[in-house]
Design a protein around this motif. Structure first.
Motif, mmCIF file in Angstrom:
data_model
loop_
_atom_site.group_PDB
_atom_site.id
_atom_site.type_symbol
_atom_site.label_atom_id
_atom_site.label_comp_id
_atom_site.label_asym_id
_atom_site.label_seq_id
_atom_site.Cartn_x
_atom_site.Cartn_y
_atom_site.Cartn_z
ATOM 1 N N CYS A 83 4.613 -3.780 9.857
ATOM 2 C CA CYS A 83 5.514 -3.903 8.791
ATOM 3 C C CYS A 83 5.299 -5.143 7.750
ATOM 4 O O CYS A 83 5.862 -5.293 6.817
ATOM 5 C CB CYS A 83 7.039 -4.226 9.446
ATOM 6 S SG CYS A 83 7.360 -2.812 10.606
ATOM 7 N N ASP A 84 4.780 -6.141 8.357
ATOM 8 C CA ASP A 84 4.344 -7.350 7.444
ATOM 9 C C ASP A 84 3.237 -8.103 8.020
ATOM 10 O O ASP A 84 2.666 -7.788 9.234
ATOM 11 C CB ASP A 84 5.424 -8.220 7.605
ATOM 12 C CG ASP A 84 5.639 -9.307 6.167
ATOM 13 O OD1 ASP A 84 4.773 -9.002 5.547
ATOM 14 O OD2 ASP A 84 6.364 -10.052 6.300
ATOM 15 N N VAL A 85 2.288 -8.487 6.959
ATOM 16 C CA VAL A 85 1.185 -9.153 7.216
ATOM 17 C C VAL A 85 1.344 -10.782 6.523
ATOM 18 O O VAL A 85 1.555 -10.602 5.091
ATOM 19 C CB VAL A 85 -0.109 -8.652 6.770
ATOM 20 C CG1 VAL A 85 -1.278 -9.466 7.087
ATOM 21 C CG2 VAL A 85 -0.278 -7.322 7.513
ATOM 22 N N PHE A 86 1.147 -11.884 7.194
ATOM 23 C CA PHE A 86 1.443 -13.143 6.369
ATOM 24 C C PHE A 86 0.592 -14.078 7.408
ATOM 25 O O PHE A 86 0.312 -14.002 8.532
ATOM 26 C CB PHE A 86 2.887 -13.567 6.313
ATOM 27 C CG PHE A 86 3.550 -13.669 7.562
ATOM 28 C CD1 PHE A 86 3.901 -14.587 8.256
ATOM 29 C CD2 PHE A 86 4.071 -12.412 8.241
ATOM 30 C CE1 PHE A 86 4.529 -14.734 9.531
ATOM 31 C CE2 PHE A 86 4.845 -12.469 9.413
ATOM 32 C CZ PHE A 86 5.048 -13.632 10.009
ATOM 33 N N THR A 87 0.612 -15.276 6.839
ATOM 34 C CA THR A 87 0.275 -16.647 7.512
ATOM 35 C C THR A 87 1.273 -17.430 7.298
ATOM 36 O O THR A 87 2.167 -17.454 6.439
ATOM 37 C CB THR A 87 -1.261 -17.012 6.861
ATOM 38 O OG1 THR A 87 -1.144 -17.431 5.735
ATOM 39 C CG2 THR A 87 -2.319 -15.949 7.043
ATOM 40 N N LYS A 88 0.861 -18.798 7.866
ATOM 41 C CA LYS A 88 1.786 -19.734 7.770
ATOM 42 C C LYS A 88 1.788 -20.347 6.065
ATOM 43 O O LYS A 88 2.892 -21.008 5.951
ATOM 44 C CB LYS A 88 1.821 -21.000 8.668
ATOM 45 C CG LYS A 88 0.326 -21.777 8.582
ATOM 46 C CD LYS A 88 0.035 -22.885 9.614
ATOM 47 C CE LYS A 88 -0.987 -23.669 9.529
ATOM 48 N NZ LYS A 88 -1.321 -24.791 10.196
ATOM 49 N N ASP A 89 0.867 -20.381 5.658
ATOM 50 C CA ASP A 89 0.608 -20.928 4.247
ATOM 51 C C ASP A 89 0.991 -19.798 3.264
ATOM 52 O O ASP A 89 1.112 -20.095 2.161
ATOM 53 C CB ASP A 89 -0.854 -21.196 3.901
ATOM 54 C CG ASP A 89 -1.216 -22.562 4.842
ATOM 55 O OD1 ASP A 89 -0.123 -23.173 5.298
ATOM 56 O OD2 ASP A 89 -2.270 -22.497 5.257
ATOM 57 N N CYS A 90 0.817 -18.264 3.593
ATOM 58 C CA CYS A 90 0.945 -17.221 2.579
ATOM 59 C C CYS A 90 1.957 -16.371 3.261
ATOM 60 O O CYS A 90 1.887 -15.789 4.017
ATOM 61 C CB CYS A 90 -0.267 -16.533 2.437
ATOM 62 S SG CYS A 90 -0.416 -15.452 1.095
ATOM 63 N N PRO A 91 3.114 -16.103 2.694
ATOM 64 C CA PRO A 91 4.338 -15.310 2.949
ATOM 65 C C PRO A 91 4.029 -13.909 2.989
ATOM 66 O O PRO A 91 4.859 -13.123 3.689
ATOM 67 C CB PRO A 91 5.520 -15.809 2.221
ATOM 68 C CG PRO A 91 4.839 -16.267 1.072
ATOM 69 C CD PRO A 91 3.500 -16.786 1.326
ATOM 70 N N PHE A 92 3.103 -13.448 2.126
ATOM 71 C CA PHE A 92 3.011 -12.124 1.685
ATOM 72 C C PHE A 92 1.418 -11.819 1.391
ATOM 73 O O PHE A 92 0.826 -12.358 0.659
ATOM 74 C CB PHE A 92 3.989 -11.569 0.672
ATOM 75 C CG PHE A 92 3.839 -10.259 0.504
ATOM 76 C CD1 PHE A 92 4.320 -9.230 1.303
ATOM 77 C CD2 PHE A 92 3.097 -9.576 -0.824
ATOM 78 C CE1 PHE A 92 4.082 -7.804 0.606
ATOM 79 C CE2 PHE A 92 2.979 -8.207 -1.110
ATOM 80 C CZ PHE A 92 3.437 -7.448 -0.230
ATOM 81 N N PHE A 93 0.981 -10.883 2.069
ATOM 82 C CA PHE A 93 -0.550 -10.154 1.750
ATOM 83 C C PHE A 93 -0.328 -8.688 1.241
ATOM 84 O O PHE A 93 0.421 -7.987 1.839
ATOM 85 C CB PHE A 93 -1.635 -10.313 2.903
ATOM 86 C CG PHE A 93 -2.018 -11.520 3.276
ATOM 87 C CD1 PHE A 93 -3.004 -12.107 2.440
ATOM 88 C CD2 PHE A 93 -1.486 -12.366 4.060
ATOM 89 C CE1 PHE A 93 -3.492 -13.497 2.825
ATOM 90 C CE2 PHE A 93 -1.917 -13.722 4.497
ATOM 91 C CZ PHE A 93 -2.871 -14.216 3.674
#
Length: 104
Positions: A26-36
């Protein structure tokens, strides 16, 4: 808990999720990037040791018309036909990782 066997870490017991499960990202993200964006290669945005979060749904939720309710990421990833191109592009509004300043 089981001892690690080389392919599975200790906290990831193979009995947590049955083999017959169908998990939907449903979603892929990191603490620095909210959306891939689903079409981006994560290897171009991450370095060794970076942590990435992948949100998985155990089932597909439906709206009142019994159509799948997809997250922004899922909609972009799974609606790839030309008929959905404009709607798909409107979902991300140019928020690709490089546009968000998430490119490493």
């Amino acid at each position: 808990m089981e001892a690690p066997n080389g392919r599975q870490r200790r906290r990831e017991s193979r009995f947590v999720v049955p083999a017959q499960s169908r998990l939907l990202p449903c979603d892929v993200f990191t603490k620095d990037c909210p959306f891939f964006h689903p079409e981006d290669r994560l290897s171009q945005h991450l370095q060794d040791g970076d942590e990435i979060m992948v949100v998985l749904a155990e089932r597909l939720f439906l709206d009142e018309y019994r159509r799948p309710k997809l997250s922004k990421w899922s909609f972009i990833a799974f609606n790839t036909c030309d008929a959905k191109r404009a709607e798909r592009e409107s979902k991300w509004d140019g928020n690709r990782p490089h546009a968000l300043g998430c490119l490493k």
